[in-house]
Design a protein around this motif. Structure first.
Motif, PDB file in Angstrom:
ATOM      1  N   TYR A 132      -2.740   0.352  -5.845  1.00  0.00           N
ATOM      2  CA  TYR A 132      -2.744  -1.091  -5.559  1.00  0.00           C
ATOM      3  C   TYR A 132      -3.754  -1.809  -6.454  1.00  0.00           C
ATOM      4  N   MET A 160      -1.995 -11.025   7.417  1.00  0.00           N
ATOM      5  CA  MET A 160      -2.446  -9.922   6.576  1.00  0.00           C
ATOM      6  C   MET A 160      -3.714 -10.244   5.800  1.00  0.00           C
ATOM      7  N   ALA A 185      -2.776   5.809  -3.056  1.00  0.00           N
ATOM      8  CA  ALA A 185      -1.919   4.622  -3.058  1.00  0.00           C
ATOM      9  C   ALA A 185      -2.763   3.352  -3.068  1.00  0.00           C
ATOM     10  N   TYR A 208      -4.786  -4.475   2.299  1.00  0.00           N
ATOM     11  CA  TYR A 208      -4.121  -4.708   1.013  1.00  0.00           C
ATOM     12  C   TYR A 208      -4.378  -6.113   0.463  1.00  0.00           C
ATOM     13  N   ALA A 209      -4.567  -7.077   1.337  1.00  0.00           N
ATOM     14  CA  ALA A 209      -4.855  -8.430   0.859  1.00  0.00           C
ATOM     15  C   ALA A 209      -6.177  -8.428   0.086  1.00  0.00           C
ATOM     16  N   LYS A 247       4.259  -8.159   4.303  1.00  0.00           N
ATOM     17  CA  LYS A 247       4.288  -6.774   4.752  1.00  0.00           C
ATOM     18  C   LYS A 247       3.286  -5.897   4.028  1.00  0.00           C
ATOM     19  N   PRO A 248       2.367  -5.337   4.754  1.00  0.00           N
ATOM     20  CA  PRO A 248       1.421  -4.422   4.134  1.00  0.00           C
ATOM     21  C   PRO A 248       2.106  -3.074   4.038  1.00  0.00           C
ATOM     22  N   ARG A 249       2.318  -2.575   2.847  1.00  0.00           N
ATOM     23  CA  ARG A 249       2.962  -1.271   2.718  1.00  0.00           C
ATOM     24  C   ARG A 249       2.018  -0.332   1.998  1.00  0.00           C
ATOM     25  N   THR A 250       2.050   0.907   2.385  1.00  0.00           N
ATOM     26  CA  THR A 250       1.149   1.878   1.775  1.00  0.00           C
ATOM     27  C   THR A 250       1.363   1.942   0.268  1.00  0.00           C
ATOM     28  N   GLN A 285       7.378  -6.249  -0.225  1.00  0.00           N
ATOM     29  CA  GLN A 285       6.149  -6.826   0.346  1.00  0.00           C
ATOM     30  C   GLN A 285       6.377  -8.046   1.247  1.00  0.00           C
ATOM     31  N   GLU A 319      -2.534   8.308   0.911  1.00  0.00           N
ATOM     32  CA  GLU A 319      -2.802   6.897   1.209  1.00  0.00           C
ATOM     33  C   GLU A 319      -3.979   6.363   0.386  1.00  0.00           C
TER      34      GLU A 319
END
Lengths: 334, 334, 334, 334
Positions: free
Chosen positions: B217, D160, B213, B185-186, D125-128, D134, B210
């Motif tokens: 993002y 992360m 999702a 995600y980063a 926090k990596p969230r789907t 976050q 996923e």
């Protein structure tokens, strides 16, 4: 395969030659000797061609594990309809379970009019829950045969247990072994001994090698012919139910020359995706399609959500006519 | 969705109506009330249509988890080449890694002559082994851009780490996020912030939810557009390497109207099956194909066994022209 | 389950209460009504407890799909050896296939001396390849019974096909259904009708729900009792062969109160990891272990690489004595 | 490995000797020469021992792909707490995300009192879903360090993205790489360059070989030490969420001598099964456990359903004291 390199050869040039042929290799070294093992997901390789690579000393192979499957003819004729890797694709259609004499006669009439030559329908239904409808048994078999005869169709139906094998063989042109029974060697032997063509569905988590081995069982024990049927394997994502493995279809039809029918109904489970996956299956080289059809899916006694209407089946049949290898419908009966 | 039935309604007729629409349901009972939950692998259902079923009291839905993905336009134009669920399919081709200026110029010339409009090539190569070739980096990016410009092609290349994002964005028309980074995600945030179109490969065991999702993002953090790319998921059988999930392709393109490119090279890993799977992907509704090409696979610095020759790529391009939705090459630039 | 919230209740406080009980929920909205569905991987939840949460209007449940399995007694006594979720763990050991009378007598003697009370051994061997050794059949059954009787052991052996069910039932105390036949409903019915205890191995890609449904089939059709057996499911990494699912073991034994035997031999396939996985299985709540034993693995006719020596089995038996729930060996016969 | 048999040797006796050592073999033949390849899921084999088998000519091996991982010391000391395959197991506990200064101080106090020596907590926090919470970022890191210092605990927290690596390294004793980033080579390099110990979670569908390769990346690029962490892999059955792979734990700890922490919270996701799986992990050889803890799971900002109370964590800590290799708590600090 294991490729042994000559002690004084240029191992790097042997390596390049192997990769250049589409092979995934692992390199092993021992006291000045180099060996390459070739991964099973490599492109097809011819032993003679590998032996011709400068620097290769020997190419060792495993004993062919499925000699009868590999020696099978590329196609079979079922009451005049040819099924095979080198033939125009066929459509096998019908209800998940035969629910009444009326139902199967009406469906057979419409499906036949739309160009379907093989009629399917379950007489003995294996359901995950013991409390679900289990099929009409012997009566359903008779209805299925009569309905097919009325329209000069062939019958494909499943044998669920050894005790009903003869009964099914009396009416069916092709004996189907379901996914849940692909590893049921006792049943394979019994059904094979009837000497008829078998439609062998792939087990839900069977490797290709296990699937071919099940086909070998059938041929070794007397089956006339084995048609393979891919119906989706178990995946990790429930949103498309099963995972249709068209790589396996391409491998069996394109590399091994085997007939593979694809069942998109069970693979994807949802009506709106079936036509696209049917088209994809034909492009991947499928010898045909197996489709669940029903005229009132809402009242189907099993698997209603994945059944197509007979109108939708017509569209699927049209797809097979558009397929590159097909010239005309008559050709199949030629 | 959850469907609540009116207390005095005929629950069996509601059940039939739901199944009749291709929905897989579960039935729940509480103190004289009946509810049906609808499984995620059901056919697409319209809430208003379900509310219109006699006996239905209410239809409760989850908040749309991916609103920006769902609101995307069906296609995007990259330097005049349209990519989308409703456009003729495109071909993105090039080497796994850019190995030299000479190599990429020669490949671009041939690929362009064969009708390829998007050039791919790795500059920073993520390899499972830290001891394998890791790419030529910034120099490779420059070569790639110049080679593409010489033939009026667009550039698609991967961003491996946040620190190289701007560098890649200077040359690339489409920024690729690889399979191994779909859950990173980063990186998604950083790349998205560059405001460019992203090609988002599916993670090797990512569910469709996923994957969408991850697209959400990207759009939330500034990406101009997200093109999805299916490249095979991890399966249990090594003999076809990865499992190409064409059910997911049919779902995204046919039901959600999203553009999905298919990468058969990584999916199947073996050269001899790539053409068949490419054809199957187009039939399933793919918006295009991503193909690894090399002129001497035996000497490729990475993934040689799955690279096609430029001649073979020509056949793949011809396939896309034969596809139903395509009229002519110029049309795309219209 | 589906939880309906009262129209005027604080939905956030209901949500907290559900999460606080270890439940994974999804929230659904319709015209001012809120519903929560509870995911299947949630902690066990008691309907009455959920109804007591302020703001909850109703809690709808699915009909229990496996009532007979859920109503089973927690344990069964086989010739004096108790097997169950609440008993000291047992060890079932013996060769993959019974190779000769001499072999099975010698093994039974040593295993019995080491504390093994249940003797296993294959008479009819289902092998993936039709060319592999298929077992000594009826003779093997007689040898097995005599060897067990000589040491007051019980016999556990597999029924491969319906036609041999009665034959096996004459000698076996527990009738085993193998992994490959878990979905073979015809066989389940036939074996169940013999009215004996069944050891039901999980199918290689069977969900827990499908496994329990197969158990329900057995009980519905007459089986005296069903003991479940986890033997590893199909995974994506060949380096540990199958994936032993101890989460399933913890669920069946700890939450559902069902007896589960674990077969680490088939799960992991390699001798050096079997003791650790056997210990882990006992910690997860296994009611016992099933172990392949051979005195000369190099000459075993099947599955030699995973067979333990009788000395190694002794260590495994010692583990079960060290287990928390066990007091002494005699206790089991009490 | 590839075993070449001498041309005149008895190949059957070589075959027996290999199987007798727990090896699964395939046999290859070429012009009078026989080779055996040894499958990766075989028991550990010593090359010298195989060379000593009469009839064996040579034993070829692949270059060790992960030399630095294999050369690592069996354990590491983190502020006096030893973690390793040969040490008493440790417990790492704390909240999924650090929600407030108050929360983490209160938790640290209670966890420390219960014997937990390593405090975990998510800052980023990596969230789907991009719309989920976050994390508190830099502030959370400071709170975490202060709370740990107040009770002489060590800090384990996740990095992360590359841009926050230095920030995290200022407070953390062990830098965690999450499951979703195991294949993120850019991040591995950046974090490794900080020269600190890394806790490397296994990717959700990573093979053991890919996991070790990621560890090799870390060591090659400067990491002081790599502790592996198994947290369940993606399976096909949602009812136990992920599949905890204790075979991998037994392999890494028992055969390769590597430290592996097990995270049962993420593996199984449901609170009621965590204690049994924690016990199973210790029996399989885990060097420790990583547990999510929260004092009010219903109000947790993330992953509430899988969080244990501090009381429940006390029971888990007690388990590690009961483990065979442990003598006393002080011993660890010795």
């Amino acid at each position: 395969m294991i490729v042994a390199v000559k002690p004084d050869a240029d191992t790097r040039s042997v390596e390049r030659a192997l990769i250049g042929r589409g092979l995934w290799i692992d390199r092993f070294e021992a006291e000045g000797r180099t060996f390459f093992s070739i991964a099973p997901h490599s492109s097809a390789a011819d032993r003679e061609a590998l032996l011709a690579i400068p620097g290769v000393e020997s190419v060792a192979i495993k004993k062919e594990p499925h000699p009868r499957v590999r020696a099978q003819a590329p196609s079979i004729s079922i009451r005049g309809t040819k099924i095979g890797a080198d033939c125009p694709p066929v459509v096998i259609a019908g209800p998940c379970s035969v629910e009444s004499e009326l139902q199967i006669f009406a469906l057979a009439e419409r499906l036949s009019a739309h160009g379907v030559e093989l009629l399917r329908g379950g007489a003995f239904k294996p359901r995950t829950s013991p409390y679900a409808f289990q099929g009409h048994g012997a009566a359903a078999l008779r209805w299925l045969r009569s309905a097919a005869d009325a329209h000069r169709m062939s019958v494909v139906t499943e044998v669920m247990g050894a005790e009903e094998a003869e009964l099914v063989a009396e009416v069916a042109d092709v004996l189907q072994i379901g996914s849940r029974n692909m590893h049921n060697y006792a049943l394979l032997k019994r059904v094979a001994a009837l000497g008829r063509p078998i439609l062998l569905k792939r087990g839900m988590a069977a490797t290709i090698d296990e699937w071919l081995a099940a086909g070998e069982y059938c041929l070794l024990h007397g089956a006339e012919y084995v048609i393979f049927c891919e119906r989706g394997v178990r995946g990790f994502d429930p949103s498309t139910r099963n995972l249709l493995d068209l790589g396996a279809v391409a491998l069996l039809s394109g590399v091994l020359g085997l007939p593979v029918i694809v069942d998109p109904s069970h693979a994807v489970g949802r009506r709106d995706l079936i036509p696209r996956l049917a088209a994809a299956a034909l492009s991947a080289g499928a010898a045909g399609l197996m489709i669940e059809a029903h005229d009132d899916p809402g009242s189907a006694l099993s698997d209603g959500p994945q059944a197509l209407s007979t109108e939708e089946v017509r569209t699927i049949v049209a797809m097979t006519f558009g397929s590159a290898v097909l010239t005309d419908k008559e050709h199949r009966h030629g």
